[in-house]
Design an enzyme around this catalytic site. Structure first.
Site, PDB file in Angstrom:
ATOM      1  N   GLU A 190      -9.579   9.669   4.920  1.00  0.00           N
ATOM      2  CA  GLU A 190      -9.686   8.211   4.836  1.00  0.00           C
ATOM      3  C   GLU A 190     -10.618   7.775   3.711  1.00  0.00           C
ATOM      4  O   GLU A 190     -10.532   6.657   3.227  1.00  0.00           O
ATOM      5  CB  GLU A 190     -10.175   7.641   6.170  1.00  0.00           C
ATOM      6  N   LYS A 236     -15.717   4.243   5.176  1.00  0.00           N
ATOM      7  CA  LYS A 236     -14.578   4.175   6.100  1.00  0.00           C
ATOM      8  C   LYS A 236     -14.755   5.209   7.211  1.00  0.00           C
ATOM      9  O   LYS A 236     -15.113   6.362   6.950  1.00  0.00           O
ATOM     10  CB  LYS A 236     -13.268   4.430   5.351  1.00  0.00           C
ATOM     11  N   GLU A 239       0.850  -1.197   0.000  1.00  0.00           N
ATOM     12  CA  GLU A 239       0.000   0.000   0.000  1.00  0.00           C
ATOM     13  C   GLU A 239       0.878   1.237   0.000  1.00  0.00           C
ATOM     14  O   GLU A 239       1.871   1.297   0.731  1.00  0.00           O
ATOM     15  CB  GLU A 239      -0.861   0.085   1.275  1.00  0.00           C
ATOM     16  N   GLU A 254     -13.580   4.870  -0.574  1.00  0.00           N
ATOM     17  CA  GLU A 254     -14.416   3.972   0.220  1.00  0.00           C
ATOM     18  C   GLU A 254     -15.245   4.831   1.178  1.00  0.00           C
ATOM     19  O   GLU A 254     -14.769   5.278   2.219  1.00  0.00           O
ATOM     20  CB  GLU A 254     -13.550   2.966   0.969  1.00  0.00           C
TER      21      GLU A 254
END
Length: 476
Positions: free
Chosen positions: A329, A323, A266, A320
């Site tokens: 985030e 999250k 990542e 996303e």
């Protein structure tokens, strides 16, 4: 001499290789997170990925719909066993066999599963029971693959946070936290014995958040900067990504695992965040991801691992929206869920050269320094669309040296400005930087933003060539 010795050495390694990888970019992957309620169908995602130079996808689980959608695409797939599965995997070999029979056997080899990650950042979870069960879980997963004659085709590993390191600066001092040294040695022994990679999550973004100075931002975004010298090795690092990856390399070497490969599981940068968050912006996200991709494509490698690119999975494919935490985030996605780009980093197969955004480092215009050609000559006639990138007036030597280091570190041919080269004279930082900045601009498809260099350069239609020194124009 204006060209740093290390840069010159790297150039010798990469010049014969860089052009070979224009269409073979198996080192570029992406994370496909699913903590969202608005994701496109897997079939649409598969088509999207096929339109890009992304050749590997990492899933955090083993969603059969996604694995099936990626069948016959040639895209490598990393699937994951959750942290919650680790106790059962560690204590029950039959659970591991059932896991493989359910999540691998029905899809392989049509779906190109290449790696199974057991757990995510377990070693820094604080759960000692889970930490001690990680290696047995990996071993049982490997045994289950072996029983299906897949052990040599699909690897098993785990993904780690950079917090597994006790020290990472300078990179040569990289070392693992001794509080779980024996556990880590066991895991690394498994990686070494099975040929599986050590997967790590380096995030220059978080390094910048803890040190939000302009020079740190430039260092994190692969932008021109003064660099950071590792006094133990006398290597000057020009970006945080290389520094972090080499710190991991040093830690692996210190434990005696020089043959264990590193995979970046990542890394990424958010394009927006809350008003009190430092660092998230479209400009910064585009700079980090775009320049990282360019760095990987150059095949420069890192100072401790030159001449090759570490497999790197960008975070992330989509935002996303479910999250928790700060807004950042939920803003790491390269693509929107309608399949359009949040910003362009050159991943499309139709356009694989990212445009570098403005560098956040402010120039320090003090002493005017510009190249002084020895003998002006009439330039070779060029088409009307010929353009060159040249330094602006009034740019300091320090900034020009940073521009020079950056340009030559991106895989261009800087041999003409080395001793004996056609453009070595005049032997000044200004002259050498002018040549390198222009060549970088030409090799980046002459995009104006690739002639920015912290707002210290400009595009010109006047040919700066002189004597036997010819500045490429990119025009045909």
């Amino acid at each position: 001499m204006a060209i740093p010795p290390f840069t010159a050495l790297l150039l010798l390694v990469i010049l014969s290789q860089a052009s070979c990888f224009a269409h073979s970019q198996s080192f570029i992957g992406v994370n496909y997170g699913q903590v969202a309620d608005n994701l496109p169908p897997p079939s649409a995602t598969a088509k999207l990925l096929q339109s890009t130079s992304i050749e590997k996808v990492r899933l955090y689980g083993s969603d059969p719909a996604i694995i099936s959608a990626l069948a016959n695409t040639g895209i490598g797939i990393v699937i994951g066993a959750a942290n919650g599965d680790i106790p059962a995997l560690a204590n029950d070999p039959n659970f591991a066999k059932n896991w493989v029979n359910t999540n691998v056997v029905p899809f392989y080899p049509s779906s190109k599963i290449i790696l199974i990650t057991v757990g995510n950042e377990v070693m820094t979870s604080g759960d000692h029971n889970l930490m001690t069960q990680l290696l047995p879980a990996m071993q049982n997963m490997q045994n289950a693959l072996n029983a299906m004659s897949l052990g040599g085709k699909i690897k098993v590993s785990s993904v780690h946070s950079m917090a597994v390191l006790k020290s990472s600066e300078p990179p040569s001092s990289g070392s693992f936290d001794p509080s779980f040294g024996d556990l880590m040695k066991g895991i690394l022994g498994f990686n070494d014995a099975t040929g599986s990679p050590f997967a790590i999550n380096p995030y220059p973004y978080f390094a910048y958040r803890s040190d939000p100075r302009p020079e740190t931002l430039a260092f994190c975004l692969f932008q021109p900067n003064a660099g950071r010298l590792d006094t133990n090795t006398n290597i000057k690092y020009t970006n945080m990504f290389d520094a972090q990856v080499d710190a991991v390399r040093s830690a692996l070497n210190s434990f005696g695992f020089k043959n264990v490969e590193i995979v970046v599981a990542e890394t990424g940068w958010p394009y927006k965040g809350d008003s009190n968050e430092v660092g998230p912006s479209i400009e910064n996200a585009k700079a980090y991801n775009g320049n990282l991709i360019a760095h990987l494509r150059s095949m420069v490698g890192t100072p401790l691992m030159p001449g090759k690119s570490v497999d790197t999975y960008l975070f992330a494919l989509y935002d996303e929206d479910l999250k928790p935490g700060p807004a950042s985030e939920r803003a790491f996605g390269l693509f929107k869920t309608d399949l359009s780009m949040n910003y362009d980093v050159g991943l499309s197969k139709s356009s694989q050269t990212p445009a570098a955004p403005n560098t956040p480092v402010a120039p320090s215009p003090k002493t005017p320094v510009v190249p002084s050609p020895k003998t002006p000559v009439a330039p070779t006639p060029k088409p009307d669309n010929a353009t060159w990138c040249i330094p602006k007036d009034g740019v300091s030597d320090a900034q020009l040296q940073a521009n020079l280091d950056y340009a030559c570190g991106q895989g261009i041919n800087c041999q003409p400005i080395q001793p004996g080269g056609a453009c070595f004279e005049p032997n000044t930082v200004a002259s050498h930087a002018a040549y390198a900045m222009n060549l970088f601009y030409q090799k980046s498809d002459r995009r104006p933003l690739n002639c920015d260099f912290s707002q210290t350069a400009r595009v010109s239609s006047n040919n700066p060539s002189y004597g036997g020194c010819v500045y490429p124009s990119g025009a045909s």
